[in-house]
Scaffold this active site. Structure first.
Site, PDB file in Angstrom:
ATOM      1  N   GLY A 478       7.964  -2.940   4.436  1.00  0.00           N
ATOM      2  CA  GLY A 478       6.928  -2.483   5.345  1.00  0.00           C
ATOM      3  C   GLY A 478       5.607  -2.327   4.646  1.00  0.00           C
ATOM      4  O   GLY A 478       5.396  -2.828   3.544  1.00  0.00           O
ATOM      5  N   VAL A 480       1.948   0.485   4.301  1.00  0.00           N
ATOM      6  CA  VAL A 480       1.461   1.852   4.425  1.00  0.00           C
ATOM      7  C   VAL A 480      -0.032   1.800   4.708  1.00  0.00           C
ATOM      8  O   VAL A 480      -0.771   1.080   4.028  1.00  0.00           O
ATOM      9  CB  VAL A 480       1.724   2.665   3.142  1.00  0.00           C
ATOM     10  CG1 VAL A 480       1.264   4.110   3.324  1.00  0.00           C
ATOM     11  CG2 VAL A 480       3.189   2.618   2.771  1.00  0.00           C
ATOM     12  N   ASP A 611      15.085   5.790  -9.111  1.00  0.00           N
ATOM     13  CA  ASP A 611      13.935   4.971  -9.519  1.00  0.00           C
ATOM     14  C   ASP A 611      12.760   5.880  -9.885  1.00  0.00           C
ATOM     15  O   ASP A 611      11.631   5.646  -9.472  1.00  0.00           O
ATOM     16  CB  ASP A 611      13.552   4.002  -8.401  1.00  0.00           C
ATOM     17  CG  ASP A 611      12.599   2.913  -8.887  1.00  0.00           C
ATOM     18  OD1 ASP A 611      12.499   2.729 -10.117  1.00  0.00           O
ATOM     19  OD2 ASP A 611      11.963   2.260  -8.051  1.00  0.00           O
TER      20      ASP A 611
END
Length: 801
Positions: A478, A480, A611
């Site tokens: 996606g 932002v 992560d």
């Protein structure tokens, strides 16, 4: 001499496994001595060891009282853990001792540098014979070795999940006392053959391996022998690799319950999950006379959820005391992890007390007979009416033609769950939404808005109150964008608030939508904290899915530090301009402290990040550190670890060995990543970790126990924290709670006006000393350290400038 109670400690030199016969050339002996009260700092405990022995030194107070954080030193220089030197909080082990290991060892308080105990260690050529009596006089019952507890050795196959501790035992006896050695797959097995090493307990005839991984699979053979003969036993170890899947609930649990008014009831829910599960108990309730909302999802109240001190075993049981008629109804056990959610439900029926039942028995039996006949007759009428109605409505049959096409207005759907973690237990608002999401087959969504998501009243924001702005970046599924939202601030509902909005790309698949929804639901479940990116709201109705999160004006931590380096560095963000602000030691320690606090909270919520790096820590306008991307559903088995990220960095450089080589992820693997993040913070704006080291060479160096050297702007205490985070054995690494305490102490004693000397040449970070960050090397001593640490800092424990 009287020793003050405040400094009284016990210092132990451990000498174990001694036998009356000299050990063979391949045997490794751990020497032990009796526990004695610890000396004052001016005294030394004299200890002698044989060449090839395993030396173990312990320092702990009487009664188990804590001594605080400690460090070990040899001849005044700090010791660093390696494949041969195992450093623990109050214990030091040196494997395969040699003459170079002789010297004065001391255990010191890490911050105050107060010496807790001293050892003078001497290493001789002759192997130790232990504390046993001289075995020259052979007793009458001399003979070959034999097993003393054969009944404990029947289980020859051991299958355990990864990250567990395994112990193999071969208890034996004989005269003279036999020696024991271990083989793996027919070859001699030593500590250096395994990441994390092994523990040989000769007095207990055992082999211990902590945090096992799939590469530990194999046949392990103990060989017990003396001059009269030998015996052996073989065990087979199978390490089960953890696979990513949503929690599995045991069938039939929780079970339906019938209880008498005023009695106690327990529901049980057995949860199986490799990934750390979140467990909640819910009770279905009515709101305005309805058990479901307008979208068909049930209303529930959260009865029990995870807290900071609750265990999974406690959460698997729901206890109800002194039940009333209001307690009757449906109860649900909901378990979720980073992969997905599962739930089972059961019903509770509450009956009146025994005397009330006896009064109604007679009347009840008469009415029951009449009612049963009435129900049968009514069902018969319904069946006849249904058959007649179906025949009247069925169309006439046609010949063969084109098949009937059914219009599908929704994709085939999987079940997902939406939770709100911080709601009141007594609230009657819908706290959990069991909604339907698209299947994982992966077709492209021509119009995402056609997929209907259930509205969550607490988080739903009208699209009319949201104004989208400029793009901020793109992710794996996606993008932002910045936006202005009205109604986010509950105190000033008319004031617009700057937010970041996560949304899908135009070519997104239904799998991408599922991932974004899972991230949103995970953020709801985890709750709010100052040092994580918090969920602010969502737009799920009348258009594509928008997830609103906090906006961090200063970008990620790596670029934040890079923009504040002094000008003139070869790798500075813009060498032509002055840094925005000059950083002090306290600024950098504060960055580390805030990230540790955020990770401590995530760990308390049983969330494993997987992560953690400076690129995934965002910085607000007020310099508040916020951990991002902790809710991402990462498929750790299908992840390409060799693929570079969008900024050209390899994720492998932040991964713990057990995650890198065996894909075992725990909170302690996050601690390793935090140590690498610390290195990034104190190498502000510098190159990636392990600069110039090829990936293949990095794997080899990590397996050999090499670690990155101390950054130029880093103090000894902070580097010791990094090295503790990089311990080969996960269980020996500090917890995030301990890291918060350590960094809090360092932050307290650090001056606010100590500016960093960041004007170090780039050769400090590049093994080959080239002029550009792209230079490559096979790894030099300037990047890695395998030796002792440099001398410690001043006694106040504060950072040096």
């Amino acid at each position: 001499m009287v020793v003050p109670a405040c400094v009284l400690v016990f210092c132990v030199a451990v000498v174990a496994g001694a036998t009356s016969e000299p050990p063979g050339p391949e045997q490794r002996v751990v020497r032990r001595a009796a526990e004695v009260p610890g000396p004052e700092p001016s005294q030394q405990e004299q200890v002698a060891f044989g060449s090839g022995d395993t030396v173990e030194l312990s320092c702990h107070p009487p009664g188990g009282a804590p001594t605080g954080p400690t460090v070990w030193a040899k001849d005044g220089t700090g010791l660093v853990a390696s494949h041969r030197i195992l450093v623990g909080p109050q214990r030091l082990q040196v494997l395969n001792a040699s003459h170079e290991d002789a010297g004065v060892y001391s255990c010191q308080h890490r911050l105050t540098r107060r010496v807790l105990c001293h050892f003078s260690v001497r290493v001789t050529d002759a192997p130790s014979s232990g504390d046993d009596e001289d075995g020259e006089d052979v007793a009458e019952d001399t003979g070959a070795p034999y097993w003393t507890r054969p009944e404990r050795m029947d289980k020859k196959l051991l299958a355990v999940p990864a990250a567990n501790t395994v112990r193999f035992r071969c208890p034996a006896a004989g005269n003279p006392t036999p020696s024991i050695s271990w083989l793996k797959n027919g070859k001699e097995f030593r500590g250096e053959h395994r990441i994390g090493g092994i523990k040989l307990r000769h007095q207990q005839w055992s082999l211990v391996m902590e945090s096992v991984v799939p590469s530990d699979r194999g046949n392990y053979t103990c060989v017990v022998e003396n001059k009269f003969g030998s015996i052996r036993q073989t065990y087979t170890l199978d390490v089960l690799e953890r696979s990513p899947h949503r929690p599995i609930l045991q069938a039939g649990l929780p079970a339906n319950q019938t209880a008498i008014l005023g009695s106690d009831v327990e529901f049980h829910c057995k949860v199986y999950s490799d990934a750390q599960p979140h467990i909640q108990w819910l009770k279905h309730v009515e709101v305005n006379g309805s058990k479901v909302g307008p979208d068909g999802t049930p209303y529930v109240t959260v009865l029990k959820t995870a807290g900071a001190n609750t265990t999974d075993k406690e959460l698997e049981v729901l206890s109800l005391h002194n039940v009333t008629f209001e307690d009757a109804g449906e109860y649900t056990c909901l378990a979720g992890n980073s992969i997905g959610f599962s739930h089972h439900s059961a019903w509770l029926v509450v009956l009146p007390a025994e005397e009330e039942l006896m009064e109604t028995d007679e009347a009840g039996s008469v009415y029951a007979g009449v009612l049963s006949y009435g129900v049968v007759f009514f069902l018969f009428i319904l069946v006849v009416a249904a058959v007649i109605l179906c025949r009247l409505r069925s169309p006439p049959k046609k010949g063969l033609g084109s098949p009937t096409v059914h219009k599908v207005s929704r994709f085939p759907l999987k079940r997902q769950v939406s939770l709100e973690s911080n709601s009141s237990m007594n609230s009657n608002t819908p706290l959990v939404r069991i909604a339907r999401l698209s299947s994982g087959e992966g077709p492209v969504l021509a119009n995402v808005s056609e997929l209907e998501l259930p509205a969550d009243p607490k988080w739903e924001l009208s699209r009319t109150r949201l104004t989208l702005g400029k793009p901020l970046g793109e992710g794996c599924f996606g993008q932002v964008v910045m936006a202005e939202a009205i109604g986010i601030d509950k105190d000033r509902t008319a004031k617009p608030v700057t937010v970041a909005v996560k949304m899908l790309k135009d070519d997104a698949t239904d799998k991408d939508l599922s991932d974004l929804v899972s991230e949103m639901e995970m953020m709801k479940m985890i709750g709010k904290h100052k040092n994580i990116i918090n969920l602010l709201g969502a737009c799920t109705q009348g258009g594509p899915l928008y997830v609103l999160v906090e906006y961090a004006a200063k970008g990620n931590l790596r670029e934040f530090l890079r923009a504040r380096r002094p000008p003139g560095m070869d790798y500075s963000f813009d060498a032509c301009r002055l840094p925005e602000e000059q950083l002090t030691c306290k600024d950098l320690v504060s960055c580390a402290y805030q990230v540790a606090r955020g990770m401590e909270y995530l760990a308390s919520q049983k969330c494993i990040h997987r992560d953690l790096a400076a690129r995934n820590v965002l910085v607000t306008e007020d310099n508040v550190m916020k951990i991002a991307d902790f809710g991402l559903a990462r498929d750790v088995h299908n992840l390409d670890y060799y693929k570079k990220t969008t900024n050209g960095r390899l994720p492998v450089k932040w991964m713990a060995p057990e995650a890198l080589f065996d894909r075992v992820y725990t909170h302690q693997s996050d601690v390793w990543s935090f140590g690498v993040l610390l290195w990034e913070i104190f190498t502000p704006g510098g190159p990636s970790p392990y600069p110039g080291i090829p990936v293949e060479e990095l794997f080899k160096l990590l397996k050999e126990g090499h670690r990155m050297d101390k950054p130029a702007s880093c103090t000894h205490d902070l580097y010791m924290i990094m090295r503790e985070c990089w311990h080969a054995v996960p269980s020996q690494r500090p917890t995030f709670k301990q890291l918060v305490e350590d960094l809090d102490r360092i932050l307290t004693v650090t001056s606010t006006d100590e500016y960093l000397d960041l004007s170090v040449p780039f050769e400090q970070y590049s093994p080959g000393g080239q002029d550009t960050p792209s230079s490559s090397s096979s790894g030099d001593d300037s990047v890695f350290t395998h030796d002792l640490l440099p001398p410690g800092p001043p006694s106040n424990g504060g950072p040096r400038t």
